[in-house]
Design a protein around this motif. Structure first.
Motif, short mmCIF file in Angstrom:
data_model
loop_
_atom_site.label_atom_id
_atom_site.label_comp_id
_atom_site.label_asym_id
_atom_site.label_seq_id
_atom_site.Cartn_x
_atom_site.Cartn_y
_atom_site.Cartn_z
N GLY A 1 5.35 6.79 -5.03
CA GLY A 1 6.13 6.30 -6.17
C GLY A 1 5.76 7.06 -7.44
O GLY A 1 6.64 7.51 -8.19
N LEU A 2 4.47 7.20 -7.69
CA LEU A 2 4.05 7.91 -8.91
C LEU A 2 4.38 9.41 -8.84
O LEU A 2 4.65 10.04 -9.86
N ALA A 30 0.82 -1.22 0.00
CA ALA A 30 0.00 0.00 0.00
C ALA A 30 0.85 1.26 0.00
O ALA A 30 0.37 2.35 -0.34
N THR A 31 2.14 1.15 0.38
CA THR A 31 2.98 2.34 0.48
C THR A 31 3.62 2.75 -0.85
O THR A 31 4.32 3.74 -0.91
N ALA A 45 14.90 11.20 3.48
CA ALA A 45 14.54 10.02 4.30
C ALA A 45 13.04 9.80 4.33
O ALA A 45 12.56 8.81 4.87
N GLY A 46 12.26 10.73 3.75
CA GLY A 46 10.81 10.62 3.78
C GLY A 46 10.30 9.70 2.67
O GLY A 46 11.08 9.08 1.94
N ALA A 47 8.97 9.62 2.56
CA ALA A 47 8.38 8.71 1.58
C ALA A 47 8.69 9.15 0.15
O ALA A 47 9.18 8.36 -0.66
N ALA A 50 12.65 9.06 -4.38
CA ALA A 50 13.38 9.94 -5.31
C ALA A 50 14.85 9.51 -5.40
O ALA A 50 15.43 9.46 -6.50
N VAL A 51 15.44 9.19 -4.26
CA VAL A 51 16.84 8.75 -4.28
C VAL A 51 16.94 7.42 -5.06
O VAL A 51 17.75 7.28 -5.98
N GLU A 52 16.10 6.46 -4.70
CA GLU A 52 16.22 5.13 -5.31
C GLU A 52 15.90 5.15 -6.80
O GLU A 52 16.58 4.50 -7.61
N LEU A 53 14.85 5.87 -7.18
CA LEU A 53 14.50 5.93 -8.62
C LEU A 53 15.57 6.67 -9.40
O LEU A 53 15.92 6.30 -10.52
#
Ligand code: NAP
Length: 315
Positions: free
Chosen positions: A135-136, A129-130, A159-161, A166-169
């Motif tokens: 993500g979008l 659900a997260t 470190a937020g959602a 944003a870092v990982e993508l």
């Protein structure tokens, strides 16, 4: 069906669980029996009336009781004509709560089939659900920034959602990511693959400018620092904002306000996010689960700051 609702704007105490009629899926829609729905900053804004007034909502056909929540995961339990989904499919979905049918924090949620993808392999429904909303949001921000592999991406609130995705993508697209977050978040943010960590606060934007060097090519400002991040961006660079900041700008920097509402039915983008989770390149983070009766506590906790990982309402 039970749903988290509120019928007037106010503090967290206006949230209550109500029994509402079961929604029915129309053509092209699916009904999901929600197992989990997340609590996001937008739910707090909806509840306080910060975003839209009651009159503006009424004009859109949205009347109390309002149901907050923009993302959920659960099991398809009914389908309208013309969809490929089947009862029993485990799915996650994004939904705009400012619509007549309400948002995600309900036992049964009807959404367009294009707002739905299946749950990533081996992930719980709470974790799944997260993914969609934040993500979008980052997908849209990166699409607007249109950076090329090797270019630099700055991320505040890393470190937020939003910031974590944003870092990982960014990393998964070959960008060099310079991440700004609270000093205590260094390990988690580096774990997402950021090449440089900058502690937030005084001097942070000068440090980003120096690390780039000459300024980052693009910035996603998940901490909503607005004009304060401009000095970290190169001449002619781009800034993606998530709370409506649109300028004034400086030095030819383009400001791109991001609204995830425009990607609610971007199923292809959502499915690519799901595959990145399958491949271990995007991290789903749940901080804590709450029953619907404690939705007010969840919103209080989120609004207080310091939460890492999403708070989730579990039905
Ligand atoms: N436009 C859209 O479509 C859209 C979609 C999704 C989200 N959003 C917005 O995006 C923003 C981020 O959402 P989120 O879910 O990622 O929130 P979140 O998980 O709470 O993350 C925000 C992060 O920024 C940090 N932060 C906040 N203010 C800061 C400051 N002044 N200096 C340094 N760090 C700061 C927070 O640290 P602390 O917790 O320690 O304060 C936290 O780590 C929210 O405003 C949300 O409404 C917009």
């Amino acid at each position: 069906m039970r749903a988290v609702t509120f019928s007037r704007f106010g503090g967290p105490e206006v949230l209550e669980v109500a029994n509402l009629p079961e929604p029915k899926p129309g053509a092209g829609e699916v009904r999901i029996r929600a197992a989990a729905a997340t609590v996001n900053p937008t739910d707090v804004s909806f509840r306080t009336g910060r975003q839209l007034t009651e009159a503006q909502l009424a004009e859109m056909g949205v009347r109390p009781p309002y149901i907050p929540g923009m993302e959920l995961a659960g099991v398809v339990d009914a389908v309208g004509e013309g969809t490929d989904w089947r009862p029993g499919d485990q799915v996650l979905a994004i939904v705009n709560p400012r619509r007549p049918g309400g948002g995600a924090q309900a036992e049964l949620v009807v959404v367009p089939a294009a707002s739905v993808v299946r749950v990533p392999k081996g992930k719980s429904l709470e974790a799944a659900a997260t993914l969609p909303m934040n993500g979008l949001t980052v997908r849209l921000a990166l699409d607007k920034l249109a950076l090329k592999p090797g270019q630099t991406l700055g991320v505040t609130g890393a470190a937020g959602a939003v910031g974590g995705y944003a870092v990982e993508l960014g990393v998964s697209e070959g960008l060099r990511v310079i991440a700004v977050a609270r000093p205590q978040d260094e390990a988690v943010v580096k774990g997402f693959g950021a090449s440089t960590f900058v502690p937030s606060g005084e001097g942070a934007m000068r440090a980003v400018f120096a690390a780039a060097p000459g300024g980052v090519d693009g910035m996603i400002d998940a901490a909503v620092l607005d004009a304060a991040v401009l000095p970290a961006i190169r001449d002619g660079g781009k800034l993606a904002t998530v709370r409506g900041f649109a300028g004034p700008s400086e030095r030819g920097i383009t400001i791109e306000p991001v609204r995830v509402a425009s990607y609610l039915q971007n199923q292809d983008a959502l499915d690519r996010l799901r595959r990145l989770v399958d491949d271990g390149r995007l991290t789903l983070r749940v901080s804590e689960s709450f029953p619907p009766e404690r939705a007010a506590d969840a919103q209080r906790k989120l609004a207080a700051g310091g939460t890492r990982g999403r708070l989730v309402i579990v039905f």
